[in-house]
Design a protein around this motif. Sequence first.
Motif, PDB file in Angstrom:
ATOM      1  N   MET A   1       0.824  -0.899  -0.084  1.00  0.00           N
ATOM      2  CA  MET A   1      -0.173  -0.235  -0.224  1.00  0.00           C
ATOM      3  C   MET A   1       1.126   1.142   0.518  1.00  0.00           C
ATOM      4  SD  MET A   1      -2.703   1.397  -0.358  1.00  0.00           S
ATOM      5  CE  MET A   1      -4.337   1.389   1.372  1.00  0.00           C
ATOM      6  N   ILE A   2       0.686   2.043  -0.725  1.00  0.00           N
ATOM      7  CA  ILE A   2       1.333   3.328  -0.369  1.00  0.00           C
ATOM      8  C   ILE A   2       1.005   3.948   0.382  1.00  0.00           C
ATOM      9  CG2 ILE A   2       1.839   4.884  -2.236  1.00  0.00           C
ATOM     10  CD1 ILE A   2       3.053   2.607  -3.999  1.00  0.00           C
ATOM     11  N   ASP A   3       1.584   5.041   0.866  1.00  0.00           N
ATOM     12  CA  ASP A   3       1.434   5.326   1.872  1.00  0.00           C
ATOM     13  C   ASP A   3       1.569   7.354   1.406  1.00  0.00           C
ATOM     14  OD1 ASP A   3       3.405   7.410   4.525  1.00  0.00           O
ATOM     15  OD2 ASP A   3       2.984   5.944   5.229  1.00  0.00           O
ATOM     16  N   GLY A   4       1.015   8.167   1.859  1.00  0.00           N
ATOM     17  CA  GLY A   4       0.725   9.713   1.961  1.00  0.00           C
ATOM     18  C   GLY A   4       2.157  10.112   1.835  1.00  0.00           C
ATOM     19  N   ARG A   5       3.178   9.765   2.777  1.00  0.00           N
ATOM     20  CA  ARG A   5       4.891  10.501   2.424  1.00  0.00           C
ATOM     21  C   ARG A   5       5.404  10.322   1.288  1.00  0.00           C
ATOM     22  NH1 ARG A   5       6.511   7.535   8.398  1.00  0.00           N
ATOM     23  NH2 ARG A   5       5.105   5.794   6.715  1.00  0.00           N
ATOM     24  N   SER A  45      -9.282   2.697  -6.687  1.00  0.00           N
ATOM     25  CA  SER A  45      -9.784   3.631  -7.873  1.00  0.00           C
ATOM     26  C   SER A  45      -8.747   5.104  -7.634  1.00  0.00           C
ATOM     27  CB  SER A  45     -11.368   3.817  -9.151  1.00  0.00           C
ATOM     28  OG  SER A  45     -11.453   4.767  -7.501  1.00  0.00           O
ATOM     29  N   THR A  46      -9.129   5.583  -6.908  1.00  0.00           N
ATOM     30  CA  THR A  46      -8.548   7.382  -6.614  1.00  0.00           C
ATOM     31  C   THR A  46      -7.066   7.264  -6.712  1.00  0.00           C
ATOM     32  OG1 THR A  46     -10.531   7.896  -5.748  1.00  0.00           O
ATOM     33  CG2 THR A  46      -8.332   9.195  -5.546  1.00  0.00           C
ATOM     34  N   LEU A  47      -6.618   6.211  -5.824  1.00  0.00           N
ATOM     35  CA  LEU A  47      -5.006   5.860  -5.032  1.00  0.00           C
ATOM     36  C   LEU A  47      -3.690   5.141  -6.694  1.00  0.00           C
ATOM     37  CD1 LEU A  47      -2.476   5.343  -3.249  1.00  0.00           C
ATOM     38  CD2 LEU A  47      -3.190   3.998  -2.992  1.00  0.00           C
ATOM     39  N   ASN A  48      -5.298   4.324  -7.217  1.00  0.00           N
ATOM     40  CA  ASN A  48      -4.101   4.248  -8.811  1.00  0.00           C
ATOM     41  C   ASN A  48      -4.322   4.868  -9.648  1.00  0.00           C
ATOM     42  OD1 ASN A  48      -4.102   1.644  -8.038  1.00  0.00           O
ATOM     43  ND2 ASN A  48      -6.137   0.820  -8.374  1.00  0.00           N
ATOM     44  N   LYS A  49      -5.309   6.183  -9.875  1.00  0.00           N
ATOM     45  CA  LYS A  49      -5.199   7.191 -11.012  1.00  0.00           C
ATOM     46  C   LYS A  49      -3.795   8.102 -10.307  1.00  0.00           C
ATOM     47  CE  LYS A  49      -9.873   8.156 -11.388  1.00  0.00           C
ATOM     48  NZ  LYS A  49     -10.608   8.830 -11.461  1.00  0.00           N
ATOM     49  N   VAL A  50      -3.334   8.060  -9.292  1.00  0.00           N
ATOM     50  CA  VAL A  50      -2.436   8.575  -8.404  1.00  0.00           C
ATOM     51  C   VAL A  50      -0.635   8.255  -8.815  1.00  0.00           C
ATOM     52  CG1 VAL A  50      -1.377   9.361  -5.862  1.00  0.00           C
ATOM     53  CG2 VAL A  50      -3.789   9.854  -6.830  1.00  0.00           C
ATOM     54  N   ILE A  59       8.390   7.850 -11.234  1.00  0.00           N
ATOM     55  CA  ILE A  59       8.670   7.706  -9.412  1.00  0.00           C
ATOM     56  C   ILE A  59       8.341   6.300 -10.151  1.00  0.00           C
ATOM     57  CG2 ILE A  59       7.489   7.593  -7.563  1.00  0.00           C
ATOM     58  CD1 ILE A  59       8.922  10.721  -8.338  1.00  0.00           C
ATOM     59  N   GLU A  60       9.335   5.259  -8.751  1.00  0.00           N
ATOM     60  CA  GLU A  60       8.423   4.029  -8.343  1.00  0.00           C
ATOM     61  C   GLU A  60       8.825   4.217  -7.044  1.00  0.00           C
ATOM     62  OE1 GLU A  60      11.501   0.266  -8.335  1.00  0.00           O
ATOM     63  OE2 GLU A  60      11.900   1.322  -9.698  1.00  0.00           O
ATOM     64  N   PHE A  61       7.621   3.645  -6.411  1.00  0.00           N
ATOM     65  CA  PHE A  61       7.120   3.004  -5.497  1.00  0.00           C
ATOM     66  C   PHE A  61       7.876   2.324  -4.782  1.00  0.00           C
ATOM     67  CE2 PHE A  61       3.734   6.143  -7.102  1.00  0.00           C
ATOM     68  CZ  PHE A  61       4.027   7.193  -5.964  1.00  0.00           C
ATOM     69  N   VAL A  62       8.770   1.931  -3.479  1.00  0.00           N
ATOM     70  CA  VAL A  62       9.187   1.203  -2.956  1.00  0.00           C
ATOM     71  C   VAL A  62       9.455   0.810  -1.217  1.00  0.00           C
ATOM     72  CG1 VAL A  62      11.648   0.301  -2.358  1.00  0.00           C
ATOM     73  CG2 VAL A  62      11.625   2.060  -4.009  1.00  0.00           C
ATOM     74  N   THR A  63       8.964  -0.713  -0.776  1.00  0.00           N
ATOM     75  CA  THR A  63       8.319  -0.704   0.161  1.00  0.00           C
ATOM     76  C   THR A  63       9.836  -2.496  -0.067  1.00  0.00           C
ATOM     77  OG1 THR A  63       6.375  -0.030   0.370  1.00  0.00           O
ATOM     78  CG2 THR A  63       6.480  -2.054   1.633  1.00  0.00           C
ATOM     79  N   ARG A  64       9.536  -2.141   1.635  1.00  0.00           N
ATOM     80  CA  ARG A  64      10.851  -3.084   1.191  1.00  0.00           C
ATOM     81  C   ARG A  64       9.898  -4.922   2.300  1.00  0.00           C
ATOM     82  NH1 ARG A  64      16.211  -0.601   2.863  1.00  0.00           N
ATOM     83  NH2 ARG A  64      15.909  -1.223   4.730  1.00  0.00           N
ATOM     84  N   ASP A  65      10.740  -5.438   2.688  1.00  0.00           N
ATOM     85  CA  ASP A  65      10.238  -6.957   3.993  1.00  0.00           C
ATOM     86  C   ASP A  65      10.644  -6.240   5.249  1.00  0.00           C
ATOM     87  OD1 ASP A  65       9.670  -8.322   0.843  1.00  0.00           O
ATOM     88  OD2 ASP A  65      11.725  -9.784   1.282  1.00  0.00           O
TER      89      ASP A  65
END
Length: 83
Positions: A1-5, A45-50, A59-65
């Motif tokens: 999940m993408i974070d607001g930060r 759907s809103t998050l996907n648009k962003v 931009i590439e979003f990163v979430t590590r283990d």
Amino acid sequence: MIDGRQIRAARAMLGWSREDLLQASGISMSALLRMEGALADSRSSTLNKVVKALSLAGIEFVTRDDGAIGVILKAQNPPQPPQ
């Protein structure tokens, strides 16, 4: 999940204002403020648009283990705000 930060960091890396992201994603200011402030769960759907708008800009979003999160600006021509 993408974070607001991550969204705020992505905008900063691109040099985009909130208005730039609104124009690129087609969402409302209230939805963006909620998303960036983590005040409420946003619709997928809103998050996907962003995510799509920021990804198209490099931009590439990163979430590590281990739970660490971040954003990477892919090497490319200097990003331009939407026109």
